[in-house]
Write a protein that holds these residues in place. Structure first.
Motif, PDB file in Angstrom:
ATOM      1  N   TYR A  16      14.370  10.616  14.351  1.00 35.65           N
ATOM      2  CA  TYR A  16      13.756   9.586  15.197  1.00 35.65           C
ATOM      3  C   TYR A  16      14.415   9.635  16.578  1.00 35.65           C
ATOM      4  N   LEU A  46      -0.895  -6.876  10.059  1.00 42.89           N
ATOM      5  CA  LEU A  46      -1.470  -6.787   8.702  1.00 42.89           C
ATOM      6  C   LEU A  46      -1.082  -8.006   7.876  1.00 42.89           C
ATOM      7  N   GLY A 106      -0.616   5.102   8.403  1.00 47.64           N
ATOM      8  CA  GLY A 106       0.581   4.586   7.729  1.00 47.64           C
ATOM      9  C   GLY A 106       1.715   4.379   8.715  1.00 47.64           C
ATOM     10  N   HIS A 113      -0.487  13.538   9.324  1.00 48.33           N
ATOM     11  CA  HIS A 113      -0.051  13.923  10.680  1.00 48.33           C
ATOM     12  C   HIS A 113      -0.436  15.374  10.976  1.00 48.33           C
ATOM     13  N   GLN A 125       6.155   8.511   2.931  1.00 47.81           N
ATOM     14  CA  GLN A 125       7.300   9.089   3.658  1.00 47.81           C
ATOM     15  C   GLN A 125       8.246   8.033   4.210  1.00 47.81           C
ATOM     16  N   LEU A 137       6.494  15.862  17.698  1.00 44.58           N
ATOM     17  CA  LEU A 137       7.853  15.308  17.714  1.00 44.58           C
ATOM     18  C   LEU A 137       8.129  14.442  16.492  1.00 44.58           C
ATOM     19  N   VAL A 138       7.140  14.254  15.628  1.00 43.80           N
ATOM     20  CA  VAL A 138       7.327  13.393  14.448  1.00 43.80           C
ATOM     21  C   VAL A 138       7.997  14.187  13.330  1.00 43.80           C
ATOM     22  N   ALA A 139       9.224  13.840  13.008  1.00 39.97           N
ATOM     23  CA  ALA A 139       9.932  14.376  11.843  1.00 39.97           C
ATOM     24  C   ALA A 139       9.817  15.895  11.734  1.00 39.97           C
ATOM     25  N   GLY A 186      13.760  16.650  14.968  1.00 40.28           N
ATOM     26  CA  GLY A 186      13.078  16.017  13.834  1.00 40.28           C
ATOM     27  C   GLY A 186      13.564  14.612  13.546  1.00 40.28           C
ATOM     28  N   ALA A 245       0.919   1.206  10.515  1.00 36.08           N
ATOM     29  CA  ALA A 245       1.109   0.046   9.629  1.00 36.08           C
ATOM     30  C   ALA A 245       2.598  -0.227   9.423  1.00 36.08           C
ATOM     31  N   HIS A 246       3.387   0.832   9.384  1.00 37.51           N
ATOM     32  CA  HIS A 246       4.832   0.700   9.191  1.00 37.51           C
ATOM     33  C   HIS A 246       5.483   0.023  10.407  1.00 37.51           C
ATOM     34  N   GLY A 294       2.769  12.474   5.477  1.00 32.04           N
ATOM     35  CA  GLY A 294       2.694  11.188   6.170  1.00 32.04           C
ATOM     36  C   GLY A 294       1.372  11.017   6.899  1.00 32.04           C
ATOM     37  N   ALA A 301       0.659   5.112   0.985  1.00 28.97           N
ATOM     38  CA  ALA A 301      -0.167   6.167   1.610  1.00 28.97           C
ATOM     39  C   ALA A 301       0.582   7.489   1.418  1.00 28.97           C
ATOM     40  N   GLU A 331      -4.626  -7.080   3.021  1.00 29.86           N
ATOM     41  CA  GLU A 331      -5.367  -6.232   3.968  1.00 29.86           C
ATOM     42  C   GLU A 331      -4.944  -4.767   3.853  1.00 29.86           C
ATOM     43  N   VAL A 353       0.857  -1.186   0.000  1.00 26.41           N
ATOM     44  CA  VAL A 353       0.000   0.000   0.000  1.00 26.41           C
ATOM     45  C   VAL A 353       0.895   1.239   0.000  1.00 26.41           C
TER      46      VAL A 353
HETATM   47  C1  LIG Z   1      13.410  12.171   7.249  1.00 27.67           C
HETATM   48  C2  LIG Z   1      12.251  11.447   7.912  1.00 27.67           C
HETATM   49  C3  LIG Z   1      12.127  11.512   9.273  1.00 27.67           C
HETATM   50  C4  LIG Z   1      11.054  10.847   9.893  1.00 27.67           C
HETATM   51  N1  LIG Z   1      10.961  10.928  11.267  1.00 27.67           N
HETATM   52  C5  LIG Z   1       9.944  10.326  11.878  1.00 27.67           C
HETATM   53  C6  LIG Z   1       9.798  10.407  13.302  1.00 27.67           C
HETATM   54  O1  LIG Z   1      10.554  11.068  14.018  1.00 27.67           O
HETATM   55  N2  LIG Z   1       8.755   9.732  13.862  1.00 27.67           N
HETATM   56  C7  LIG Z   1       7.858   9.008  13.110  1.00 27.67           C
HETATM   57  O2  LIG Z   1       6.938   8.410  13.675  1.00 27.67           O
HETATM   58  N3  LIG Z   1       7.978   8.925  11.786  1.00 27.67           N
HETATM   59  C8  LIG Z   1       8.982   9.566  11.154  1.00 27.67           C
HETATM   60  N4  LIG Z   1       9.073   9.472   9.777  1.00 27.67           N
HETATM   61  C9  LIG Z   1       8.087   8.648   9.043  1.00 27.67           C
HETATM   62  C10 LIG Z   1       6.792   9.395   8.759  1.00 27.67           C
HETATM   63  O3  LIG Z   1       6.130   9.705   9.973  1.00 27.67           O
HETATM   64  C11 LIG Z   1       5.816   8.561   7.889  1.00 27.67           C
HETATM   65  O4  LIG Z   1       4.770   9.373   7.592  1.00 27.67           O
HETATM   66  C12 LIG Z   1       5.213   7.324   8.480  1.00 27.67           C
HETATM   67  O5  LIG Z   1       6.168   6.473   8.962  1.00 27.67           O
HETATM   68  C13 LIG Z   1       4.449   6.478   7.427  1.00 27.67           C
HETATM   69  O6  LIG Z   1       3.336   7.133   6.962  1.00 27.67           O
HETATM   70  P1  LIG Z   1       3.070   7.229   5.387  1.00 27.67           P
HETATM   71  O7  LIG Z   1       1.643   7.605   5.236  1.00 27.67           O
HETATM   72  O8  LIG Z   1       4.065   8.109   4.744  1.00 27.67           O
HETATM   73  O9  LIG Z   1       3.251   5.701   4.909  1.00 27.67           O
HETATM   74  P2  LIG Z   1       3.965   5.099   3.632  1.00 27.67           P
HETATM   75  O10 LIG Z   1       5.376   5.530   3.562  1.00 27.67           O
HETATM   76  O11 LIG Z   1       3.124   5.295   2.429  1.00 27.67           O
HETATM   77  O12 LIG Z   1       3.904   3.543   4.027  1.00 27.67           O
HETATM   78  C14 LIG Z   1       4.704   3.011   5.060  1.00 27.67           C
HETATM   79  C15 LIG Z   1       4.428   1.507   5.207  1.00 27.67           C
HETATM   80  O13 LIG Z   1       3.128   1.293   5.735  1.00 27.67           O
HETATM   81  C16 LIG Z   1       2.288   0.615   4.792  1.00 27.67           C
HETATM   82  N5  LIG Z   1       0.983   1.293   4.828  1.00 27.67           N
HETATM   83  C17 LIG Z   1       0.762   2.635   4.835  1.00 27.67           C
HETATM   84  N6  LIG Z   1      -0.541   2.889   4.970  1.00 27.67           N
HETATM   85  C18 LIG Z   1      -1.159   1.683   5.017  1.00 27.67           C
HETATM   86  C19 LIG Z   1      -2.519   1.302   5.164  1.00 27.67           C
HETATM   87  N7  LIG Z   1      -3.487   2.189   5.283  1.00 27.67           N
HETATM   88  N8  LIG Z   1      -2.794  -0.035   5.193  1.00 27.67           N
HETATM   89  C20 LIG Z   1      -1.822  -0.942   5.068  1.00 27.67           C
HETATM   90  N9  LIG Z   1      -0.514  -0.638   4.947  1.00 27.67           N
HETATM   91  C21 LIG Z   1      -0.185   0.660   4.923  1.00 27.67           C
HETATM   92  C22 LIG Z   1       2.993   0.736   3.442  1.00 27.67           C
HETATM   93  O14 LIG Z   1       2.678  -0.342   2.586  1.00 27.67           O
HETATM   94  C23 LIG Z   1       4.441   0.742   3.866  1.00 27.67           C
HETATM   95  O15 LIG Z   1       4.878  -0.564   4.121  1.00 27.67           O
HETATM   96  C24 LIG Z   1      10.111  10.127   9.125  1.00 27.67           C
HETATM   97  C25 LIG Z   1      10.230  10.072   7.736  1.00 27.67           C
HETATM   98  C26 LIG Z   1      11.280  10.732   7.122  1.00 27.67           C
HETATM   99  C27 LIG Z   1      11.387  10.661   5.620  1.00 27.67           C
END
Ligand SMILES: Cc1cc2nc3c(=O)[nH]c(=O)nc-3n(C[C@H](O)[C@H](O)[C@H](O)COP(=O)(O)OP(=O)(O)OC[C@H]3O[C@@H](n4cnc5c(N)ncnc54)[C@H](O)[C@@H]3O)c2cc1C
Length: 305
Positions: A196, A164, A117, A81, A38, A103-105, A194, A120-121, A113, A35, A168, A33
């Protein structure tokens, strides 16, 4: 790190939830998937994963809602977010969400993000994993076979591994509200703003109107393969917040990695637990005082009227 492009994949962009579930059923374990992208896009670009199919869910209707009721906060799979962080009703019902999301990124990442997601990650360093664990929340998973609701305690299976199954889609997550008289806090240490966290602690402290401790609980990120939840009520009752901090030493088994040694992480666990509980207790006290003031004002208005 070698700069590379993602390996070839087939891109799907369904326009409805049933269509998305059909595609996910067809591609099974060969699909991922997409989303906010990020986490997924960096992983693909570094070729740490090579799914044959990407199923972009960004055009699915009805998944971008935040619903805050007295019971808790429900978010759809396309709630970013930043959207959740700014939602005043969500912050009132479950303040830990905003405290964690700040505190997220960085803002640009939070604009794209998604909260679901993030769950799920299942990155054990992701702030929302600890929020879901501490609130005892749930994630709803949908497939062509129907829906199932998975409790936080069963959802996080290991680092980057959740409950998951292939086919799904996580359609929503629910973060229950805490009892009245509860204050919350999220504190962490990261190497740069920013990044992790090297260690992060979510805390919830519940007090009676007289200030007696009812419960003191914490959840941790970057301190193990899944977000650990600790009930520190007894330790805090006998030894205060410092005693609670010391007690987590026997509960957590942090590991060494390129960011920090195990001993340093354990020390952070102790210090940040004490700090998070004290902050949460301060907010619980302020809330109790606020309620007492509002009640007194209400009584005064009644007597005057
Ligand atoms: C530089 C950088 C710093 C970051 N720092 C932090 C931090 O400090 N804290 C933090 O929490 N995060 C951090 N992140 C991650 C960020 O918060 C992401 O948004 C989050 O991890 C995943 O959300 P996304 O929607 O981008 O998912 P995606 O990147 O699209 O997907 C991530 C994973 O989850 C799965 N997935 C996503 N949505 C679904 C769904 N609805 N159903 C099933 N599977 C799904 C995807 O298949 C994939 O495997 C950082 C990212 C970057 C690039």
């Amino acid at each position: 790190m070698r700069p590379v492009k993602p390996p070839p994949f087939t891109y799907h962009r369904p326009e409805s939830l049933p269509a998305a579930l059909d595609v996910l059923a067809d591609v099974g374990a060969d699909g991922k998937v997409l989303a906010g992208g990020q986490s997924l896009l960096p992983i693909l670009s570094m070729r740490l994963a090579a799914p044959e199919h990407l199923v972009d869910i960004n055009r699915l209707p009805g998944l971008a809602q935040v619903t805050a009721t007295p019971d808790g906060v429900r978010i759809g799979a396309l709630v970013r977010h930043a959207r959740l962080e700014r939602d005043e009703d969500a912050a009132r019902v479950q303040p830990l969400l905003r405290q964690a999301l700040r505190l997220v990124a960085h803002p640009t990442i939070r604009n794209r993000g998604t909260g679901v997601g993030s769950l799920a990650h299942a990155d054990p360093s992701g702030e929302l994993t600890a929020v879901l664990a501490l609130t005892g929340g749930t994630v709803t998973l949908a497939s062509v076979a129907g829906r199932r609701e998975v409790a936080a305690a069963d959802f996080f299976v290991g680092p980057l591994e959740s409950a998951l199954a292939p086919g799904e889609l996580a359609v929503e997550a629910f973060f229950p509200a805490f009892a009245a008289g509860t204050g919350t806090a999220f504190v962490e240490v990261s190497r740069r703003h920013g990044d992790y966290a090297v260690c992060g602690v979510a805390a919830a402290v519940t007090l009676t109107p007289d200030g007696e401790l009812v419960s003191a609980r914490t959840a941790y990120i970057s301190m193990g393969p899944v977000p650990t939840v600790a009930d520190l009520t007894d330790a805090a009752s006998s030894g205060g917040w410092a005693g609670a901090g010391r007690a987590v030493g026997s509960l957590l088994e942090p590991e060494e990695d390129i960011h920090a040694g195990a001993d340093y992480r354990a020390e952070l666990g102790r210090v940040l637990t004490e700090r998070a509980l004290a902050q949460a207790a301060g907010r619980a006290t302020a809330q109790t005082a606020g309620r007492a003031t509002a009640q007194a004002a209400g009584r005064a208005r009644g007597e005057a009227g």
